[in-house]
Motif scaffolding. Structure first.
Motif, short mmCIF file in Angstrom:
data_model
loop_
_atom_site.label_atom_id
_atom_site.label_comp_id
_atom_site.label_asym_id
_atom_site.label_seq_id
_atom_site.Cartn_x
_atom_site.Cartn_y
_atom_site.Cartn_z
N ARG A 109 0.83 -1.21 0.00
CA ARG A 109 0.00 0.00 0.00
C ARG A 109 0.86 1.25 0.00
NH1 ARG A 109 -4.68 -1.87 4.38
NH2 ARG A 109 -5.83 -3.22 2.92
N GLU A 110 1.91 1.24 0.79
CA GLU A 110 2.81 2.40 0.83
C GLU A 110 3.49 2.61 -0.51
OE1 GLU A 110 4.01 2.32 5.59
OE2 GLU A 110 5.40 1.50 4.09
N ALA A 111 3.86 1.52 -1.16
CA ALA A 111 4.51 1.62 -2.47
C ALA A 111 3.58 2.25 -3.49
CB ALA A 111 4.96 0.24 -2.94
N PHE A 134 -2.77 -10.22 1.44
CA PHE A 134 -1.61 -9.92 0.61
C PHE A 134 -1.94 -10.14 -0.87
CE2 PHE A 134 2.24 -11.03 -1.68
CZ PHE A 134 3.11 -10.01 -1.31
N ARG A 135 -2.58 -11.25 -1.15
CA ARG A 135 -2.90 -11.57 -2.56
C ARG A 135 -3.82 -10.51 -3.16
NH1 ARG A 135 -4.90 -15.95 -1.54
NH2 ARG A 135 -7.10 -15.62 -2.02
N ASP A 136 -4.81 -10.07 -2.38
CA ASP A 136 -5.72 -9.03 -2.87
C ASP A 136 -4.96 -7.74 -3.16
OD1 ASP A 136 -7.84 -10.77 -2.61
OD2 ASP A 136 -8.56 -9.92 -0.72
N GLU A 137 -4.05 -7.36 -2.25
CA GLU A 137 -3.29 -6.12 -2.45
C GLU A 137 -2.34 -6.25 -3.62
OE1 GLU A 137 -3.25 -2.32 -1.61
OE2 GLU A 137 -4.34 -3.75 -0.34
N LEU A 138 -1.75 -7.43 -3.78
CA LEU A 138 -0.86 -7.68 -4.91
C LEU A 138 -1.62 -7.53 -6.23
CD1 LEU A 138 1.88 -8.61 -6.06
CD2 LEU A 138 1.09 -10.96 -5.76
N TYR A 139 -2.84 -8.05 -6.27
CA TYR A 139 -3.66 -7.92 -7.48
C TYR A 139 -3.94 -6.44 -7.78
CZ TYR A 139 -4.88 -12.65 -8.99
OH TYR A 139 -4.83 -13.93 -9.54
N ARG A 140 -4.17 -5.64 -6.73
CA ARG A 140 -4.42 -4.21 -6.95
C ARG A 140 -3.19 -3.53 -7.52
NH1 ARG A 140 -8.40 -4.64 -2.76
NH2 ARG A 140 -6.87 -4.83 -1.09
N VAL A 141 -2.02 -3.90 -7.00
CA VAL A 141 -0.77 -3.31 -7.49
C VAL A 141 -0.52 -3.70 -8.95
CG1 VAL A 141 1.74 -3.36 -7.25
CG2 VAL A 141 0.31 -3.04 -5.23
N LEU A 142 -0.66 -4.98 -9.24
CA LEU A 142 -0.41 -5.45 -10.62
C LEU A 142 -1.46 -4.91 -11.59
CD1 LEU A 142 0.58 -9.18 -9.94
CD2 LEU A 142 2.09 -7.29 -10.58
N CYS A 148 5.81 -2.74 -12.50
CA CYS A 148 6.47 -3.51 -11.44
C CYS A 148 7.62 -4.32 -12.03
CB CYS A 148 5.48 -4.47 -10.77
SG CYS A 148 4.07 -3.66 -10.00
N VAL A 149 8.63 -4.55 -11.20
CA VAL A 149 9.76 -5.41 -11.57
C VAL A 149 10.04 -6.31 -10.38
CG1 VAL A 149 11.55 -3.84 -10.71
CG2 VAL A 149 12.09 -5.43 -12.57
N GLY A 150 10.55 -7.51 -10.65
CA GLY A 150 10.85 -8.39 -9.53
C GLY A 150 11.20 -9.79 -9.96
N VAL A 151 11.05 -10.71 -9.02
CA VAL A 151 11.34 -12.13 -9.24
C VAL A 151 10.06 -12.91 -9.00
CG1 VAL A 151 12.66 -14.13 -8.45
CG2 VAL A 151 13.74 -11.87 -8.52
N ILE A 152 9.77 -13.84 -9.89
CA ILE A 152 8.62 -14.72 -9.72
C ILE A 152 9.14 -16.14 -9.58
CG2 ILE A 152 8.24 -15.05 -12.22
CD1 ILE A 152 5.19 -14.96 -11.54
N LYS A 153 8.62 -16.86 -8.60
CA LYS A 153 9.15 -18.18 -8.27
C LYS A 153 8.99 -19.13 -9.44
CE LYS A 153 9.00 -19.45 -4.07
NZ LYS A 153 10.46 -19.47 -3.85
N ASP A 183 -3.16 -18.96 -11.18
CA ASP A 183 -4.24 -18.00 -11.38
C ASP A 183 -3.67 -16.62 -11.69
OD1 ASP A 183 -6.08 -19.97 -10.81
OD2 ASP A 183 -6.46 -19.30 -8.75
N LEU A 184 -2.65 -16.22 -10.93
CA LEU A 184 -2.06 -14.90 -11.12
C LEU A 184 -1.46 -14.76 -12.52
CD1 LEU A 184 0.01 -12.91 -8.57
CD2 LEU A 184 0.98 -13.32 -10.83
#
Length: 223
Positions: A109-111, A134-142, A148-153, A183-184
């Protein structure tokens, strides 16, 4: 604009490469802003990994010594409150998934609220997806406007985690984290650019991709 994620075996240098390019960009572009979260490896005096914790970006390094955090895995009274989500102790492996529904949600949320050029998500696609908040907030960010940049497992890493038996199906849909990850990927298939990072031999090509991506983030922000 699409999001960029690196995928590949563990300990091939994915996070290190992202950090190196990000640091270079921040040094050469004073107004380039990054926010998000970073998984941090905590080591003992012999360099052995004894825990993992989540921290905000900027402000969290990839690795830190336990002494610097005044952390003892055997006596820490409340690891989750300090962002520790996996701790290796004499009892075995202790997992604190609630960290993602508290601190993880807070950092996301801060990000988003800080409106940076790019949001760092390092990493996603693992057991954190079992946490509904967390999953809900991640969906909002994406689903938002900030790239966004990062690592996906990677698949095999996820399979090994799933087979460990420590991560049972959960969340409101009672799915495994691998199912939530699938799903994501499906839900954001038009916005996820996933780059394979199989070994350090891929560093040069992926580094160029990251440089190009951050340049586009700046252009996108200025439009």
């Amino acid at each position: 604009m699409k999001h960029l994620f690196l995928e590949g075996p563990i300990q091939t240098g994915k996070s290190t490469l992202i950090q190196r390019v990000l640091n270079r960009w921040r040094e050469t572009h004073e107004d380039f802003r990054v926010a998000g979260f970073q998984s941090q490896r905590v080591t003992d005096e012999d360099g052995r990994t004894i825990a993992f914790r989540i921290g905000p970006v900027p402000g969290t390094s990839l690795s830190i010594g336990a002494k610097e955090l005044d952390y003892d895995p055997e006596t820490e009274p409340d690891p989750a409150s300090r962002g520790f989500f996996k701790c290796f102790t004499s009892r075995g492996v202790d997992v604190y998934q609630q960290v993602f529904d508290s601190l993880g949600v807070k950092y996301l949320r801060e990000a988003a609220a800080s409106e940076p050029h790019v949001i760092l998500l390092d990493e996603i696609g693992g057991s954190e997806l079992l946490c509904d908040g967390f999953r809900d907030e991640l969906y909002r960010v994406l689903g938002g406007t900030v790239p966004c940049v990062g690592v996906i497992k990677a698949g095999m890493s996820a399979v090994r985690m799933n087979m460990s038996g420590k991560y049972r199906p959960g969340g409101r849909d009672n799915k495994t984290f691998m199912e939530y990850s699938a799903d994501l990927r499906r839900d954001f298939k038009d916005r996820l650019l996933i780059a394979d990072f199989e070994s350090r031999d891929d560093s040069e090509n992926v580094e160029e991709l990251l440089e190009s991506f951050f340049a586009k983030c700046c252009e996108y922000r200025n439009d």
